[in-house]
Enzyme design. Structure first.
Site, PDB file in Angstrom:
ATOM      1  N   SER A 133     -58.268  -3.970   7.986  1.00  9.36           N
ATOM      2  CA  SER A 133     -57.937  -4.783   6.808  1.00  9.36           C
ATOM      3  C   SER A 133     -59.220  -5.300   6.154  1.00  9.36           C
ATOM      4  O   SER A 133     -60.291  -5.258   6.770  1.00  9.36           O
ATOM      5  CB  SER A 133     -57.088  -5.969   7.284  1.00  9.36           C
ATOM      6  OG  SER A 133     -57.037  -7.014   6.340  1.00  9.36           O
ATOM      7  N   TYR A 182     -54.400 -13.413  11.613  1.00  9.43           N
ATOM      8  CA  TYR A 182     -54.487 -12.028  11.126  1.00  9.43           C
ATOM      9  C   TYR A 182     -55.946 -11.574  11.079  1.00  9.43           C
ATOM     10  O   TYR A 182     -56.286 -10.466  11.509  1.00  9.43           O
ATOM     11  CB  TYR A 182     -53.845 -11.974   9.743  1.00  9.43           C
ATOM     12  CG  TYR A 182     -53.700 -10.604   9.129  1.00  9.43           C
ATOM     13  CD1 TYR A 182     -52.664  -9.757   9.514  1.00  9.43           C
ATOM     14  CD2 TYR A 182     -54.575 -10.168   8.137  1.00  9.43           C
ATOM     15  CE1 TYR A 182     -52.503  -8.504   8.924  1.00  9.43           C
ATOM     16  CE2 TYR A 182     -54.427  -8.918   7.546  1.00  9.43           C
ATOM     17  CZ  TYR A 182     -53.384  -8.099   7.941  1.00  9.43           C
ATOM     18  OH  TYR A 182     -53.238  -6.855   7.362  1.00  9.43           O
TER      19      TYR A 182
HETATM   20  N1  LIG Z   1     -50.260  -3.997   2.479  1.00  3.70           N
HETATM   21  C1  LIG Z   1     -51.555  -4.255   2.511  1.00  3.70           C
HETATM   22  O1  LIG Z   1     -52.156  -4.642   1.507  1.00  3.70           O
HETATM   23  C2  LIG Z   1     -52.330  -4.053   3.771  1.00  3.70           C
HETATM   24  C3  LIG Z   1     -53.719  -4.105   3.672  1.00  3.70           C
HETATM   25  C4  LIG Z   1     -54.493  -3.911   4.814  1.00  3.70           C
HETATM   26  C5  LIG Z   1     -53.887  -3.651   6.012  1.00  3.70           C
HETATM   27  N2  LIG Z   1     -52.551  -3.602   6.093  1.00  3.70           N
HETATM   28  C6  LIG Z   1     -51.988  -3.262   7.406  1.00  3.70           C
HETATM   29  O2  LIG Z   1     -51.321  -2.012   7.313  1.00  3.70           O
HETATM   30  C7  LIG Z   1     -50.240  -1.966   8.238  1.00  3.70           C
HETATM   31  C8  LIG Z   1     -48.945  -1.656   7.494  1.00  3.70           C
HETATM   32  O3  LIG Z   1     -48.768  -2.639   6.512  1.00  3.70           O
HETATM   33  P1  LIG Z   1     -47.590  -2.645   5.435  1.00  3.70           P
HETATM   34  O4  LIG Z   1     -48.109  -3.363   4.277  1.00  3.70           O
HETATM   35  O5  LIG Z   1     -46.986  -1.287   5.284  1.00  3.70           O
HETATM   36  O6  LIG Z   1     -46.602  -3.640   6.198  1.00  3.70           O
HETATM   37  P2  LIG Z   1     -45.032  -3.682   6.404  1.00  3.70           P
HETATM   38  O7  LIG Z   1     -44.718  -5.080   6.808  1.00  3.70           O
HETATM   39  O8  LIG Z   1     -44.340  -3.112   5.220  1.00  3.70           O
HETATM   40  O9  LIG Z   1     -44.837  -2.702   7.652  1.00  3.70           O
HETATM   41  C9  LIG Z   1     -45.227  -3.050   8.946  1.00  3.70           C
HETATM   42  C10 LIG Z   1     -44.615  -2.093   9.947  1.00  3.70           C
HETATM   43  O10 LIG Z   1     -44.948  -2.518  11.275  1.00  3.70           O
HETATM   44  C11 LIG Z   1     -43.792  -2.438  12.088  1.00  3.70           C
HETATM   45  N3  LIG Z   1     -43.887  -3.440  13.161  1.00  3.70           N
HETATM   46  C12 LIG Z   1     -44.084  -4.772  13.020  1.00  3.70           C
HETATM   47  N4  LIG Z   1     -44.075  -5.360  14.239  1.00  3.70           N
HETATM   48  C13 LIG Z   1     -43.882  -4.375  15.153  1.00  3.70           C
HETATM   49  C14 LIG Z   1     -43.781  -4.341  16.569  1.00  3.70           C
HETATM   50  N5  LIG Z   1     -43.886  -5.452  17.309  1.00  3.70           N
HETATM   51  N6  LIG Z   1     -43.576  -3.147  17.185  1.00  3.70           N
HETATM   52  C15 LIG Z   1     -43.468  -2.027  16.457  1.00  3.70           C
HETATM   53  N7  LIG Z   1     -43.557  -1.985  15.118  1.00  3.70           N
HETATM   54  C16 LIG Z   1     -43.753  -3.145  14.480  1.00  3.70           C
HETATM   55  C17 LIG Z   1     -42.632  -2.726  11.142  1.00  3.70           C
HETATM   56  O11 LIG Z   1     -41.433  -2.183  11.653  1.00  3.70           O
HETATM   57  C18 LIG Z   1     -43.098  -2.027   9.872  1.00  3.70           C
HETATM   58  O12 LIG Z   1     -42.714  -0.669   9.900  1.00  3.70           O
HETATM   59  C19 LIG Z   1     -50.254  -3.318   8.949  1.00  3.70           C
HETATM   60  O13 LIG Z   1     -51.001  -3.224  10.136  1.00  3.70           O
HETATM   61  C20 LIG Z   1     -50.966  -4.216   7.953  1.00  3.70           C
HETATM   62  O14 LIG Z   1     -51.546  -5.328   8.562  1.00  3.70           O
HETATM   63  C21 LIG Z   1     -51.744  -3.793   5.015  1.00  3.70           C
HETATM   64  O1  LIG Z   2     -52.452 -12.410   2.762  1.00  6.68           O
HETATM   65  C1  LIG Z   2     -53.300 -11.547   2.695  1.00  6.68           C
HETATM   66  O2  LIG Z   2     -54.519 -11.771   2.480  1.00  6.68           O
HETATM   67  C2  LIG Z   2     -52.865 -10.123   2.766  1.00  6.68           C
HETATM   68  O3  LIG Z   2     -51.550  -9.936   3.119  1.00  6.68           O
HETATM   69  C3  LIG Z   2     -53.696  -9.270   3.622  1.00  6.68           C
HETATM   70  O4  LIG Z   2     -54.321  -9.731   4.633  1.00  6.68           O
HETATM   71  C4  LIG Z   2     -53.611  -7.843   3.208  1.00  6.68           C
HETATM   72  O5  LIG Z   2     -52.331  -7.364   3.487  1.00  6.68           O
HETATM   73  C5  LIG Z   2     -54.593  -6.892   3.740  1.00  6.68           C
HETATM   74  O6  LIG Z   2     -54.614  -6.846   5.129  1.00  6.68           O
HETATM   75  C6  LIG Z   2     -55.945  -6.979   3.106  1.00  6.68           C
HETATM   76  O7  LIG Z   2     -56.702  -5.872   3.482  1.00  6.68           O
END
Ligand SMILES: NC(=O)c1ccc[n+]([C@@H]2O[C@H](COP(=O)([O-])OP(=O)(O)OC[C@H]3O[C@@H](n4cnc5c(N)ncnc54)[C@H](O)[C@@H]3O)[C@@H](O)[C@H]2O)c1
Ligand SMILES: O=C(O)[C@H](O)[C@@H](O)[C@H](O)[C@H](O)CO
Length: 262
Positions: A145, A158
């Protein structure tokens, strides 16, 4: 040239692959020819996701389990390796966030975020690595992230977990390079998914802040992650190890600009 990125004959396991970034990365791997195994936590979402993957023409199977439960995960990995086949690529994507100032966050919430976002990848990586070692190698991709590098209000647990995941990536890369396993990370910037839905609403100053803080001038589209995922899953990255590839529209490259500057 393109054979460097060809994943035909490979199988990828993506945790949390029923929607959001996990689904977009799974689709990228599917397009490059990999068979897909996805995990999720909600049966109805799994059913919809498997229909979607089938419609797209990808071979995919799905399993519901909690990545923080080591015994359950062990059981499912062995079922997956029997039913679907050996796992060549693991994408540790499952993750949660709790947005609360450190002074207000309960220790229970802090621990849960560390469990899912940091301990979960540790559990999954070790379980999958043993088969990879027997078969002579593999690829592990940890989803990090902006918070692997930066702090902000409300996300102490986080940031601690994702910063830890960056270092877990480097450490596992160090320990497992000898087995021809490459462990790398992808650090997505701010992407439009359900995780960011609460902060992406019009009128929320954070929404405009993200757009102005991102040199590309927009939220990431989950599809923007496909190329980095295929690269880190393929032969093209066989000598890349312990890196986090940031796919962030330039956020980490810049300090930002004054509010009144166009
Ligand atoms: N959306 C963003 O901007 C962003 C940016 C950077 C990183 N991320 C990371 O990318 C990944 C996916 O994010 P997203 O935005 O698609 O989130 P999301 O909340 O839409 O999806 C998260 C997924 O994780 C699964 N999950 C959660 N807890 C779990 C557990 N205990 N066991 C098994 N599965 C579990 C959920 O079922 C879901 O499919 C995460 O690790 C998130 O931190 C997201
Ligand atoms: O509240 C926040 O700042 C965001 O949800 C995140 O942390 C992003 O999802 C992502 O991980 C950034 O890279």
């Amino acid at each position: 040239m393109m054979e460097l990125f060809d994943l035909k004959g490979k199988r990828a396991l993506i945790t949390g692959g029923t929607h959001g970034l996990g689904m977009a990365m799974a689709e990228g791997l599917g397009r490059a020819g990999a068979g897909l195994v996805i995990t999720g936590t909600t049966p109805s979402k799994m059913e919809k996701a498997l229909e979607h993957y089938a419609r797209c023409g990808y071979e995919a199977s799905g399993y519901i389990f909690d990545v923080t439960d080591e015994e359950e995960a062990r059981k499912y990995i062995s079922v997956i390796e029997k039913e679907a086949g050996p796992v060549d690529i693991l994408v540790n994507n499952a993750g949660i966030i709790k947005r609360e100032m450190a002074l207000d966050m309960t220790v229970e919430d802090f621990r849960r975020v560390i469990e899912v976002d940091l301990v979960g990848p540790f559990i999954m990586s070790r379980l999958v690595a043993s088969g990879m070692i027997e078969r002579g190698g593999g690829k592990i991709i940890n989803i990090c992230s902006m918070m692997s590098e930066l702090g902000r209000d409300n996300v102490s647990a986080y940031a601690a977990a994702k910063g830890g995941l960056k270092m877990l990536t480097r450490n596992l890369a160090t320990e497992w390079a000898r087995y021809n396993i490459q462990v790398n990370g992808i650090g997505p910037g701010y992407f439009a998914t359900s995780q960011t839905a609460p902060i992406r609403v019009k009128g929320n100053p954070f929404n405009d802040f993200i757009v102005s803080r991102t040199p590309a001038g927009r939220w990431g589209d989950p599809e923007d992650l496909a190329g980095a995922t295929v690269f880190l899953a393929s032969k093209a990255s066989d000598f890349v190890n312990g890196q986090v590839l940031y796919v962030d529209g330039g956020i980490l490259a810049t300090i930002g600009k004054p509010l009144n500057e166009p």
